[in-house]
Design a protein around this motif. Structure first.
Motif, PDB file in Angstrom:
ATOM      1  N   ARG A 250       0.739  -1.480  -0.221  1.00 53.02           N
ATOM      2  CA  ARG A 250      -0.296   0.389  -0.204  1.00 53.02           C
ATOM      3  C   ARG A 250       0.495   1.681   0.078  1.00 53.02           C
ATOM      4  NH1 ARG A 250      -2.409  -1.309   4.183  1.00 53.02           N
ATOM      5  NH2 ARG A 250      -4.147  -2.743   2.911  1.00 53.02           N
ATOM      6  N   ILE A 251       1.606   1.015   0.812  1.00 51.16           N
ATOM      7  CA  ILE A 251       2.217   2.556   0.475  1.00 51.16           C
ATOM      8  C   ILE A 251       3.487   2.621  -1.012  1.00 51.16           C
ATOM      9  CG2 ILE A 251       5.330   3.384   1.198  1.00 51.16           C
ATOM     10  CD1 ILE A 251       4.608   1.646   3.834  1.00 51.16           C
ATOM     11  N   ARG A 252       3.955   2.036  -1.465  1.00 49.43           N
ATOM     12  CA  ARG A 252       3.665   1.832  -2.528  1.00 49.43           C
ATOM     13  C   ARG A 252       2.662   1.931  -3.506  1.00 49.43           C
ATOM     14  NH1 ARG A 252       7.148  -0.892   0.427  1.00 49.43           N
ATOM     15  NH2 ARG A 252       9.108  -0.326  -0.055  1.00 49.43           N
ATOM     16  N   ARG A 253       1.226   2.008  -3.343  1.00 46.59           N
ATOM     17  CA  ARG A 253      -0.034   1.369  -4.149  1.00 46.59           C
ATOM     18  C   ARG A 253       0.180   0.512  -4.952  1.00 46.59           C
ATOM     19  NH1 ARG A 253      -0.385   4.090  -0.783  1.00 46.59           N
ATOM     20  NH2 ARG A 253      -1.333   6.958   0.078  1.00 46.59           N
ATOM     21  N   ALA A 254       0.808  -0.519  -4.710  1.00 44.27           N
ATOM     22  CA  ALA A 254       1.125  -1.242  -5.665  1.00 44.27           C
ATOM     23  C   ALA A 254      -0.342  -1.818  -5.576  1.00 44.27           C
ATOM     24  CB  ALA A 254       1.544  -2.337  -5.302  1.00 44.27           C
ATOM     25  N   PRO A 255      -0.631  -2.220  -7.255  1.00 45.69           N
ATOM     26  CA  PRO A 255      -2.107  -2.879  -7.204  1.00 45.69           C
ATOM     27  C   PRO A 255      -2.653  -4.582  -6.175  1.00 45.69           C
ATOM     28  CG  PRO A 255      -0.256  -3.256  -9.758  1.00 45.69           C
ATOM     29  CD  PRO A 255      -0.027  -2.211  -7.940  1.00 45.69           C
ATOM     30  N   GLU A 256      -1.144  -5.218  -6.199  1.00 45.71           N
ATOM     31  CA  GLU A 256      -1.298  -6.532  -5.758  1.00 45.71           C
ATOM     32  C   GLU A 256      -0.114  -7.036  -4.806  1.00 45.71           C
ATOM     33  OE1 GLU A 256      -2.497  -9.996  -8.685  1.00 45.71           O
ATOM     34  OE2 GLU A 256      -0.911  -9.300  -9.353  1.00 45.71           O
ATOM     35  N   THR A 257      -0.307  -7.506  -3.156  1.00 47.09           N
ATOM     36  CA  THR A 257       0.863  -7.896  -2.764  1.00 47.09           C
ATOM     37  C   THR A 257       1.526  -8.844  -3.005  1.00 47.09           C
ATOM     38  OG1 THR A 257      -0.875  -6.765  -0.838  1.00 47.09           O
ATOM     39  CG2 THR A 257       1.101  -8.135   0.060  1.00 47.09           C
ATOM     40  N   THR A 258       2.833  -8.604  -3.038  1.00 41.76           N
ATOM     41  CA  THR A 258       3.747  -9.619  -3.301  1.00 41.76           C
ATOM     42  C   THR A 258       4.825 -10.729  -2.483  1.00 41.76           C
ATOM     43  OG1 THR A 258       5.952  -8.324  -4.298  1.00 41.76           O
ATOM     44  CG2 THR A 258       3.980  -8.760  -5.982  1.00 41.76           C
ATOM     45  N   LEU A 259       5.440 -11.126  -3.006  1.00 41.76           N
ATOM     46  CA  LEU A 259       6.039 -11.929  -2.124  1.00 41.76           C
ATOM     47  C   LEU A 259       7.412 -11.230  -1.562  1.00 41.76           C
ATOM     48  CD1 LEU A 259       6.794 -15.816  -2.775  1.00 41.76           C
ATOM     49  CD2 LEU A 259       5.818 -14.768  -0.807  1.00 41.76           C
ATOM     50  N   ILE A 304      -6.560  -2.206   0.204  1.00 41.70           N
ATOM     51  CA  ILE A 304      -6.487  -3.272   0.390  1.00 41.70           C
ATOM     52  C   ILE A 304      -6.002  -3.867  -0.618  1.00 41.70           C
ATOM     53  CG2 ILE A 304      -7.233  -5.796   1.412  1.00 41.70           C
ATOM     54  CD1 ILE A 304      -9.577  -4.087   2.749  1.00 41.70           C
ATOM     55  N   PRO A 305      -4.673  -4.114  -1.461  1.00 40.38           N
ATOM     56  CA  PRO A 305      -3.675  -4.712  -2.417  1.00 40.38           C
ATOM     57  C   PRO A 305      -4.328  -5.841  -1.895  1.00 40.38           C
ATOM     58  CG  PRO A 305      -2.520  -2.926  -1.856  1.00 40.38           C
ATOM     59  CD  PRO A 305      -3.460  -3.196  -0.586  1.00 40.38           C
ATOM     60  N   PRO A 306      -4.821  -6.817  -2.862  1.00 42.34           N
ATOM     61  CA  PRO A 306      -5.301  -8.654  -3.152  1.00 42.34           C
ATOM     62  C   PRO A 306      -4.005  -8.640  -2.925  1.00 42.34           C
ATOM     63  CG  PRO A 306      -5.947  -8.027  -4.862  1.00 42.34           C
ATOM     64  CD  PRO A 306      -5.184  -6.199  -4.523  1.00 42.34           C
ATOM     65  N   ASN A 307      -3.551  -9.655  -2.770  1.00 40.77           N
ATOM     66  CA  ASN A 307      -2.517 -11.071  -2.882  1.00 40.77           C
ATOM     67  C   ASN A 307      -2.414 -11.507  -3.955  1.00 40.77           C
ATOM     68  OD1 ASN A 307      -2.496 -11.072  -0.452  1.00 40.77           O
ATOM     69  ND2 ASN A 307      -3.596 -12.911   0.109  1.00 40.77           N
ATOM     70  N   ALA A 308      -0.649 -11.322  -4.572  1.00 38.89           N
ATOM     71  CA  ALA A 308      -0.716 -11.511  -5.636  1.00 38.89           C
ATOM     72  C   ALA A 308      -0.463 -13.303  -5.864  1.00 38.89           C
ATOM     73  CB  ALA A 308       0.263 -11.423  -6.349  1.00 38.89           C
ATOM     74  N   ARG A 309      -0.217 -14.260  -7.358  1.00 42.27           N
ATOM     75  CA  ARG A 309      -0.385 -15.076  -7.305  1.00 42.27           C
ATOM     76  C   ARG A 309       0.582 -15.963  -6.275  1.00 42.27           C
ATOM     77  NH1 ARG A 309       3.059 -19.069  -7.868  1.00 42.27           N
ATOM     78  NH2 ARG A 309       3.922 -18.109  -9.919  1.00 42.27           N
ATOM     79  N   ASP A 310       1.891 -15.238  -6.551  1.00 38.73           N
ATOM     80  CA  ASP A 310       2.598 -15.983  -5.965  1.00 38.73           C
ATOM     81  C   ASP A 310       2.927 -15.693  -4.611  1.00 38.73           C
ATOM     82  OD1 ASP A 310       4.009 -13.583  -5.524  1.00 38.73           O
ATOM     83  OD2 ASP A 310       5.025 -12.547  -6.000  1.00 38.73           O
ATOM     84  N   LEU A 311       2.444 -15.126  -4.032  1.00 41.31           N
ATOM     85  CA  LEU A 311       1.851 -14.667  -2.426  1.00 41.31           C
ATOM     86  C   LEU A 311       0.507 -15.978  -1.743  1.00 41.31           C
ATOM     87  CD1 LEU A 311       2.426 -14.061   0.425  1.00 41.31           C
ATOM     88  CD2 LEU A 311       1.104 -11.571  -0.112  1.00 41.31           C
ATOM     89  N   GLY A 312      -0.443 -16.004  -3.023  1.00 46.80           N
ATOM     90  CA  GLY A 312      -1.724 -16.555  -2.218  1.00 46.80           C
ATOM     91  C   GLY A 312      -1.814 -18.232  -2.709  1.00 46.80           C
ATOM     92  N   MET A 313      -0.491 -18.019  -3.459  1.00 44.99           N
ATOM     93  CA  MET A 313      -0.458 -19.638  -3.305  1.00 44.99           C
ATOM     94  C   MET A 313       0.728 -20.287  -2.761  1.00 44.99           C
ATOM     95  SD  MET A 313      -2.586 -20.675  -6.163  1.00 44.99           S
ATOM     96  CE  MET A 313      -1.699 -22.444  -6.671  1.00 44.99           C
ATOM     97  N   ASN A 314       1.529 -19.630  -1.919  1.00 43.41           N
ATOM     98  CA  ASN A 314       1.942 -19.784  -0.761  1.00 43.41           C
ATOM     99  C   ASN A 314       2.485 -19.582  -0.034  1.00 43.41           C
ATOM    100  OD1 ASN A 314       4.828 -21.029  -2.462  1.00 43.41           O
ATOM    101  ND2 ASN A 314       4.265 -19.258  -3.495  1.00 43.41           N
ATOM    102  N   ILE A 315       0.751 -19.458   0.632  1.00 44.50           N
ATOM    103  CA  ILE A 315       0.210 -19.083   2.067  1.00 44.50           C
ATOM    104  C   ILE A 315       0.784 -20.175   3.076  1.00 44.50           C
ATOM    105  CG2 ILE A 315      -1.809 -18.219   3.600  1.00 44.50           C
ATOM    106  CD1 ILE A 315      -2.414 -16.391   1.879  1.00 44.50           C
ATOM    107  N   PRO A 316       1.026 -20.608   4.100  1.00 48.70           N
ATOM    108  CA  PRO A 316       1.320 -22.014   4.926  1.00 48.70           C
ATOM    109  C   PRO A 316       0.443 -21.609   5.759  1.00 48.70           C
ATOM    110  CG  PRO A 316       2.692 -19.850   5.992  1.00 48.70           C
ATOM    111  CD  PRO A 316       1.923 -19.488   4.964  1.00 48.70           C
ATOM    112  N   ASP A 317      -0.141 -23.134   6.523  1.00 49.87           N
ATOM    113  CA  ASP A 317      -0.893 -22.876   7.167  1.00 49.87           C
ATOM    114  C   ASP A 317      -0.897 -24.138   8.268  1.00 49.87           C
ATOM    115  OD1 ASP A 317      -1.706 -26.371   6.615  1.00 49.87           O
ATOM    116  OD2 ASP A 317      -1.164 -25.175   4.680  1.00 49.87           O
ATOM    117  N   ASP A 318      -1.287 -24.644   9.133  1.00 50.86           N
ATOM    118  CA  ASP A 318      -0.920 -24.994  10.675  1.00 50.86           C
ATOM    119  C   ASP A 318      -1.104 -27.322   9.826  1.00 50.86           C
ATOM    120  OD1 ASP A 318      -3.319 -25.406  10.574  1.00 50.86           O
ATOM    121  OD2 ASP A 318      -3.554 -24.141  12.578  1.00 50.86           O
ATOM    122  N   GLY A 319      -1.855 -27.638   9.050  1.00 52.69           N
ATOM    123  CA  GLY A 319      -1.845 -28.523   8.465  1.00 52.69           C
ATOM    124  C   GLY A 319      -3.448 -28.808   9.480  1.00 52.69           C
TER     125      GLY A 319
END
Length: 552
Positions: A250-259, A304-319
């Motif tokens: 958001r600080i950079r006014r980016a269209p997406e949030t990346t890794l 609220i910049p949405p997650n880019a593919r490289d971030l959204g496809m790599n969100i960790p989980d606790d199983g």
């Protein structure tokens, strides 16, 4: 068969922006196969075009005008009832087969011809030759450039040419990334009320506390805050990291949030990631400056910049898993249920994993095109090291990163150099041969022993280089091979001299492959670098050595 798969890949890439269902429902036609042939069999394609006097760009333009194939579908297969039910449950949209009838006929003709000639396989050139003999869209396009007899002559030339090997795994990996990048916006269009509630909550938080979202989030401090719902701590911590990454975007006014936005946040003081990188000698200030330089700034962007593919496809989980509590009636539309109504049918069973922000670093090993991946590669950090850190954290020691002994610099420097030797050849894994090259090319105890013994070190390096194949493509972070790992586990640690690595390789062969010297060991023996010579030098250095084990 790989040519058909490559043709299908190209199709899905062109339609992925319309959604995965649209992309996966496409039928591969002969025009698609011919384009894949032009893309992946260039030597043979150039011979074909040269013989027919066809300009490649003009041919591609005409093939692109075909659009989605209108070729007929193959005849349905008469399957037994049980198998027919199974196939119908995973059928494509509208019952379409993945390839048209002329494509399937070309493949069968090429296979039959190979069988008649006593061959075990057939090539992409054979398939295209058969394809151009069938009445199909690709042949129709070619007839606009050449006479039928000229095309028939060209097919005979094709069948006499060797096909170029295609690195299908690398092509598939690149293809999947392109498809997901294109399809990501439609994949993010989540239906139902849960996403709506989340968006509304984030928008409301922004309106109430805009300053909290317009400056870097103090990530380490936020991660130390107690979680009000302990069973959801993992997902809450993940959300905090995503919040920090969104702020950087958001600080950079980016269209997406990346890794790469996330890595900026992880490099702050006090995070587990920063502790790990500090112990590896990383200059985090320089890393942040390099990341900031490559992340563009925009004049305007979403709140609220949405997650880019490289971030959204790599969100960790606790199983954690979703368990169904009771059967869902046929008249209930799950997509339209509210959160409270969903809870009537489903419940979430939390996983056992504990959170550390280090878990994000594994994502950069998978996303090789990010700036963060390049930085991690430059530091010589492997996926195995990250997994080791995570395992130590899972051991339950709250002060795990401070008590962990420093990585042995003797072995680490060689491992990093060996990974570079493998990477420079696009090798899929790091082999003992790569380790030996690293030892001989550096100022090491090994290279000194070679010199002291009067051996031809330069010739040994050249011979080793000749042993190692070079690949057209490969991973940016080649992992140690199973042989490397096995030798390491049995051979013990390296702490006094890099010669222990050479001893480990020779000792392994003498113990487990006494009557079958590997090419590497045979090369070292022929050059005069024997286990006895290496162990004698280690004894002179006061290093304990082990005699090879022998079967009784």
């Amino acid at each position: 068969m790989s040519l058909f798969l490559l043709a299908g890949m190209r199709q899905r890439e062109s339609k992925a922006h319309l959604g995965m269902n649209e992309a996966l429902g496409l039928v591969t036609g002969t025009g698609d196969v011919l384009v894949a042939f032009l893309d992946h069999q260039k030597p043979a394609a150039l011979k074909l075009l040269e013989y027919l006097g066809i300009d490649e760009s003009e041919l591609r333009n005409h093939l692109s005008e075909i659009g989605e194939t209108q070729e007929p579908q193959p005849e349905p297969i008469d399957l037994p009832p049980g198998l027919r039910d199974t196939v119908s449950s995973i059928s494509r949209p509208e019952g379409k087969r993945p390839m048209s009838a002329p494509v399937l006929a070309s493949w069968r003709s090429a296979r039959q011809r190979a069988t008649e000639q006593g061959k075990e396989s057939f090539s992409a050139n054979d398939v295209v030759a058969q394809l151009l003999r069938h009445d199909c869209e690709a042949r129709s396009v070619m007839l606009g450039f050449a006479r039928p007899d000229e095309i028939d002559g060209a097919t005979q030339i094709l069948e006499g040419l060797d096909a170029e090997e295609v690195d299908f795994m690398e092509a598939n990996r690149t293809h999947l990334r392109k498809v997901l990048d294109a399809a990501w916006p439609t994949l993010c269009e989540v239906k139902g009320s849960m996403r709506v509630h989340l968006d509304e909550a984030m928008a409301k938080n922004y309106e109430e506390h805009p300053a909290r979202y317009e400056q870097p989030l103090a990530l380490a401090e936020e991660l130390q805050r107690p979680c009000p719902i302990p069973e959801k701590e993992f997902i809450a911590r993940v959300g905090t990291c995503l919040h920090a990454a969104r702020n950087e975007a958001r600080i950079r006014r980016a269209p997406e949030t990346t890794l790469d936005h996330l890595l900026l946040a992880l490099l702050q003081d006090g995070t587990a990631t920063s502790e790990f990188l500090d112990r590896r000698g990383v200059d985090r200030v320089t890393w942040r400056a390099e990341l900031d330089a490559v992340l563009p700034r925009f004049e305007d962007g979403p709140t609220i910049p949405p997650n880019a593919r490289d971030l959204g496809m790599n969100i960790p989980d606790d199983g954690s898993k979703i368990r169904r509590k009771k059967d869902i009636p046929d008249n209930v539309d799950i997509e339209r249920l509210t959160r409270e109504e969903r809870a009537e049918y489903f419940e979430r069973v939390p996983g056992a994993a504990k959170f550390t922000d280090l878990c994000w670093l594994l994502a950069y090993q998978r996303e090789e095109l990010t700036k963060g991946a390049g930085l991690i590669l430059s530091a010589g950090i492997t996926a195995d090291e990250i997994k080791c850190e995570l395992a130590l954290f899972e051991s339950g020691d709250p002060d795990w990163f401070r008590k962990r002994p420093a990585i042995e610099p003797t072995y680490q420097s060689v491992a990093t150099a060996a990974q570079f030797e493998a990477r420079s050849r696009w090798a899929p894994t790091v082999l003992p041969e790569h380790e030996m090259l690293a030892l001989l090319n550096g100022s090491t105890d090994t290279s000194q022993l070679v010199e002291d013994l009067g051996l031809d070190g330069k010739g040994l390096v050249q011979a080793l280089d000749a042993l190692l194949p070079r690949f057209a493509s490969g991973p940016y972070f080649p992992e140690p091979s199973s042989t490397c790992n096995a030798i390491w586990l049995v051979g013990g640690t390296v702490h006094a001299s890099d010669l222990q690595i050479v001893e480990r390789i020779l000792w392994w062969n003498a113990t487990f492959k006494e009557n079958e010297a590997t090419p590497l060991v045979q090369l070292l023996r022929n050059a005069g670098l024997t286990l006895e010579a290496v162990q004698q030098r280690l004894r002179e250095k006061g290093v304990e050595v082990r005699e090879p084990l022998r079967e009784s």
